[in-house]
Design an enzyme around this catalytic site. Structure first.
Site, PDB file in Angstrom:
ATOM      1  N   GLU A 160       1.100  -1.255  -0.160  1.00  0.00           N
ATOM      2  CA  GLU A 160       0.137   0.178   0.165  1.00  0.00           C
ATOM      3  C   GLU A 160       0.846   1.161  -0.154  1.00  0.00           C
ATOM      4  OE1 GLU A 160      -4.100   1.394   2.059  1.00  0.00           O
ATOM      5  OE2 GLU A 160      -2.524   0.652   3.422  1.00  0.00           O
ATOM      6  N   MET A 215      -0.492  -3.926   8.581  1.00  0.00           N
ATOM      7  CA  MET A 215      -0.920  -3.808   7.075  1.00  0.00           C
ATOM      8  C   MET A 215      -1.852  -5.050   6.913  1.00  0.00           C
ATOM      9  SD  MET A 215      -1.381  -2.409   4.133  1.00  0.00           S
ATOM     10  CE  MET A 215      -2.370  -3.049   2.810  1.00  0.00           C
ATOM     11  N   GLU A 216      -3.122  -4.679   6.271  1.00  0.00           N
ATOM     12  CA  GLU A 216      -4.081  -5.624   6.271  1.00  0.00           C
ATOM     13  C   GLU A 216      -4.114  -6.459   5.307  1.00  0.00           C
ATOM     14  OE1 GLU A 216      -5.770  -1.645   4.389  1.00  0.00           O
ATOM     15  OE2 GLU A 216      -4.409  -2.439   5.971  1.00  0.00           O
ATOM     16  N   ASN A 217      -2.936  -6.973   4.710  1.00  0.00           N
ATOM     17  CA  ASN A 217      -3.117  -8.163   3.620  1.00  0.00           C
ATOM     18  C   ASN A 217      -4.137  -9.310   3.922  1.00  0.00           C
ATOM     19  OD1 ASN A 217      -0.802  -6.743   2.494  1.00  0.00           O
ATOM     20  ND2 ASN A 217       0.518  -7.812   4.359  1.00  0.00           N
ATOM     21  N   GLU A 223      -6.670  -4.087  12.190  1.00  0.00           N
ATOM     22  CA  GLU A 223      -6.322  -5.094  10.640  1.00  0.00           C
ATOM     23  C   GLU A 223      -7.385  -6.307  10.517  1.00  0.00           C
ATOM     24  OE1 GLU A 223      -4.328  -3.482   9.094  1.00  0.00           O
ATOM     25  OE2 GLU A 223      -3.608  -2.422  10.653  1.00  0.00           O
ATOM     26  N   HIS A 231     -10.370  -4.720   9.028  1.00  0.00           N
ATOM     27  CA  HIS A 231     -10.000  -4.477   7.516  1.00  0.00           C
ATOM     28  C   HIS A 231     -10.566  -5.810   6.594  1.00  0.00           C
ATOM     29  CE1 HIS A 231      -8.537  -0.720   6.958  1.00  0.00           C
ATOM     30  NE2 HIS A 231      -7.302  -0.719   7.729  1.00  0.00           N
ATOM     31  N   GLU A 262      -9.678   3.408   6.219  1.00  0.00           N
ATOM     32  CA  GLU A 262      -8.791   3.338   7.794  1.00  0.00           C
ATOM     33  C   GLU A 262      -9.791   3.986   8.790  1.00  0.00           C
ATOM     34  OE1 GLU A 262      -6.005   1.992   7.859  1.00  0.00           O
ATOM     35  OE2 GLU A 262      -5.717   1.838   5.761  1.00  0.00           O
TER      36      GLU A 262
END
Length: 850
Positions: A126, A270-272, A303, A306, A325
């Site tokens: 991102e 990070m919301e992978n 996360e 998300h 966010e």
């Protein structure tokens, strides 16, 4: 050519031409320590005969084949784009390239553990960095399936969005294997992921709301695994799953859920999809504050939220990044407060998020929550406290406006209606209007499409018996951002109980709209000791006190028993200090008088940081030396008087180490460092020892030799970062110049070292040592921006701005640069504008400190 930029217009044009079916990405991580091989096959449909482009940032390209025809890379590849001409209705593109490992936290980041020499990789995509790992249509609305095949050392763990397959040994190689992952569901490229290396994993599972068994994994580096409290992380994850599945009415959408704590990470996490990466600072090798422990829980749940909001349903373009966010920040705070042991999470939200939001919203660079995002550079400019903190605060206000039950019903309908698709803000508002009955178009225009923060002030009249005859809430706005907004908020009355504590005795909730709102429900009530606007922190607005309440708040703040109410008062007095309405010297005295009784860790942490800022930059220059001595001495006294082993004791010691000013303080720090000075319940562990050493460096009582010895004893990634920060804190012109050159002259420092160096560079008691570097700083801006990646350039430029000087001369130098560089990149100009604003505010507050 656009370099690495992409405009919204180009993205819309490309989305009108292309529909992507699938990616098959083959990665070979065994070819080099500098590059890896990336072979991508993309299957997509297109308007026949059309021309478009696909994105790739590569060191070199071996071959390109479109629909069976070889293309010459020299003819079709420029900057970060491959031109695709004369497309068929159905297309297959294969690109074989060599891509660079990064040390900036972007793309595929490569880290070598100094403890054991092991290599660890992780991806961070991102906003637009999946193109650093494979060939891709890099925009969120061109979703597709992704199938990854990875060759790496057989002893590694290789993790991606889908469950990890059994590796197949590669014949004829020295211990390599290939992992062929199943294809993902349709998703945006920025939430795909790859993490690889000799990570240590703990495993568990849970049962989803639909009866599926969801495998769970928690990963860390081998040298950090002894500190990983996986059972606790699993517990918070289960609590989050249960809460969100019940609230959202939609089961978890992916097949497994791995959480990986990785080194040198730029953000919190990070919301992978199904493969969340976290900063390794959340693996606690030493004692941390309760504030950090709680923040880790909020981040874990952020996360997880998300997975639904952002991953299952994704914004169409980056102008709705704020919603992605903000929702996760609001939802994670709600879950933390209601589903975990951290029941005061909304107090933490007020102390940290709201403080960030109010500051960001008063900078010259403020912007509407729904900002105009015309290209990727605009995303960089607007990925800030408005996106996260103000957006989350305004969502909290929206929930108060429509009702929590109605809000969640609308969100559930939104997930079900748009699963695996892309949306815009209006798609959510439609569902919320339906479930709440509230008209939200005008609300959205006032709150989301305008910038600035309102101020609310009570006007109270009473008769001779103290009975209220008039209670009016006055709403004001700044000249630059004059919007008057509707607020759903509460007013609290606080009186003394039998113990002398201030407790709430009456509350009224109402809609405040317009410049004047008469609160007739409070007429006829006895005037309380303290009137608190925005009680329970429902609204997003700065608040002020009437004269009597201000006196009570300043004198009796620590007697307020409710932590959230106390935090609101702390925040209001800080706002008034920053606005020059409450003298900085009085704020110093206020904090010293009341902070010793504060129970909430994040309130402590935030307020102590504000205390140091006030003493260093806001107090009038002629009073500064005495203010610094006063604060430093008070912090040590507070540490000595705090309960043994408490979070407060720990924090007071940490902040004392950050601001020592005298020979007496040097003796205390030296004693803490060598063990001759002790506090009951306080352990001087590895990380606290580094902070104490940095305090000694700040006093000139330790130097590079001492730092070298400490690093030899702690030869780890964390130790290297602490050493870089300590070296940069050396309080001489030579020391500051060395720190400056390590980032500006040399480009070797990885992201984590650059961040630490910037923190040490501005860690000063006497800021005059930075003055010789002012001219060099502004001379370096353009080369840094053009030669470094976005993250590295912005981090270095922000970290090295000599804010601590806070002088008219520094302000003048910044204005001169801005005037001479009107055509500089907007993101670069913004860093300078915001840094200048901090200096200007400091100068204004100094003048008001009379």
């Amino acid at each position: 050519m656009p370099g690495q930029n992409l405009t919204r217009g180009e993205a819309q044009e490309r989305a009108a031409i292309v529909n992507v079916d699938s990616y098959a990405v083959r990665l070979d991580l065994t070819t080099s320590d500098v590059t890896f091989r990336s072979t991508t096959t993309v299957v997509f449909s297109a308007t026949p005969g059309a021309t478009t482009f696909i994105d790739l940032i590569a060191e070199s390209i071996e071959s390109i084949e479109l629909n069976g025809v070889a293309l010459n890379p020299a003819d079709v590849y420029e900057d970060s784009r491959l031109r695709l001409a004369d497309l068929a209705e159905h297309n297959t593109l294969t690109v074989d390239a060599h891509c660079l490992y990064m040390n900036t936290g972007e793309g595929l980041h490569r880290f070598v553990d100094p403890v054991d020499g092991e290599v660890y990789l992780y991806s961070q995509f991102e906003v637009p960095d999946s193109r650093r790992m494979f060939t891709v249509f890099e925009q969120p609305d061109l979703k597709a399936t992704f199938q990854f095949t990875v060759t790496a050392p057989e002893r590694w763990h290789v993790v991606s969005n889908q469950p990890t397959p059994t590796p197949v040994p590669v014949s004829g190689t020295d211990g390599n294997a290939t992992w062929e992952f199943p294809a993902t569901p349709r998703m945006s490229s920025y939430i795909t992921a790859l993490v690889a290396g000799p990570y240590v994993v703990e495993r568990s599972e849970l049962t989803s709301a639909d009866g599926r068994v969801i495998p769970l994994g928690v990963f860390s580096r081998a040298s950090m695994s002894q500190y990983l409290d996986a059972d606790y992380i699993f517990e918070k994850t289960r609590q989050g799953f249960e809460f969100f599945e019940a609230q959202f009415g939609v089961p978890y959408p992916f097949e497994k859920y791995d959480q990986l704590f990785v080194p040198e990470f730029n953000a919190g996490a990070m919301e992978n999809a199904g493969c969340v990466t976290f900063t390794e600072t959340y693996v606690f090798r030493s004692k941390v504050t309760d504030a950090i422990k709680e923040r880790r829980v909020v981040t874990i749940l952020h996360e997880l939220a998300h997975m639904w909001f952002g991953d299952l349903v994704t914004m169409k373009w980056w102008n709705d990044l704020w919603l992605n966010e903000s929702f996760a920040e609001w939802a994670s705070t709600l879950a933390t407060a209601e589903a975990t042991e951290w029941h005061e999470a909304w107090t933490t939200f007020n102390a940290m998020e709201k403080t960030w939001a109010y500051r960001q919203d008063q900078l010259p660079s403020t912007h509407p929550i729904v900002a105009a995002i015309n290209d990727l550079e605009d995303v960089y400019v607007n990925f800030d406290g408005i996106t996260y903190a103000k957006g989350g605060s305004v969502l909290k206000q929206l929930v108060a406006w429509v009702g929590l039950e109605q809000f969640m019903a609308g969100v559930s309908a939104y997930f079900r209606k748009h699963a695996w698709g892309n949306t815009e803000l209006s798609d959510l508002l439609v569902e919320l209007e339906r479930t709440s009955g509230r008209e939200l178009t005008s609300w959205s225009q006032l709150w989301l499409e305008t910038a600035g923060v309102n101020t609310l002030t009570p006007i109270i009249d009473t008769d001779n018996a103290g009975v209220i005859t008039r209670f009016t809430i006055v709403q004001t706005a700044t000249e630059e951002y004059p919007t008057i907004r509707p607020h759903r908020m509460a007013v609290g009355f606080y009186n003394h109980d039998d113990n002398g504590d201030l407790v709430r005795t009456h509350r009224v909730e109402l809609d405040v709209d317009g410049e004047h709102t008469d609160v007739t429900d409070l007429v006829g009530q006895q005037r309380p000791a303290l009137v608190l606007l925005n009680d329970d922190d429902l609204a997003y607005a700065k608040i002020r006190f009437d004269t009597e309440s201000l006196q009570v708040a300043a004198e009796q703040l620590s007697s307020i028993t409710n932590p959230l109410a106390r935090s609101i008062v702390w925040g209001a007095l800080w706002d008034a200090t920053r606005d020059g309405e409450f003298p900085a010297s009085d704020y110093v005295a206020l904090v010293i008088n009341h902070i010793g009784s504060e129970t909430e860790s994040t309130t402590l942490r935030t307020t102590l940081a504000q205390l140091l800022t006030t003493a260093r930059m806001y107090v009038a220059p002629q009073r500064r030396a005495s203010a610094l001595d006063l604060v430093s001495g008070a912090l040590w006294e507070l540490a000595q008087n705090a309960p043994a082993g408490s979070d407060a004791q720990f924090q007071f010691v940490k902040y004392f180490a950050a601001l020592p000013t005298s020979e007496e303080h040097q003796q205390v720090l030296s004693g803490l460092f060598d063990g001759s000075v002790t506090l009951e319940g306080l352990e001087i562990d590895t990380d606290l020892r580094w902070e104490i050493l940095e305090g000694l460096v700040l006093l000139g009582a330790a130097d590079n030799t001492d730092i070298d010895q400490a690093l030899a004893a702690d030869n780890t990634a964390s130790g290297a970062q602490a050493a870089a920060r300590a070296r940069a804190a050396i309080p001489t012109v030579e020391g500051k110049t060395a720190a400056f050159d390590s980032l500006v002259v040399s480009a070797d420092a990885p992201n984590a070292i650059a961040r630490s160096t910037g923190l040490g560079f501005n860690h000063v008691t006497d800021a005059t040592v930075l003055e010789p570097l002012v001219a060099r700083y502004f001379e370096a801006l353009a080369p840094l921006w053009s030669e470094r990646s976005f993250h590295m350039a912005s981090q270095i430029i922000t970290g090295l701005f000599p804010t601590s000087i806070a002088s008219p001369e520094l302000a003048s130098a910044a204005r001169t640069w801005l005037d001479a560089n009107a055509d500089a990149a907007p993101a670069l100009r913004r860093i300078v504008v915001e840094s200048l604003a901090d200096v200007d505010r400091a100068l204004t507050v100094q003048q008001a400190d009379v």
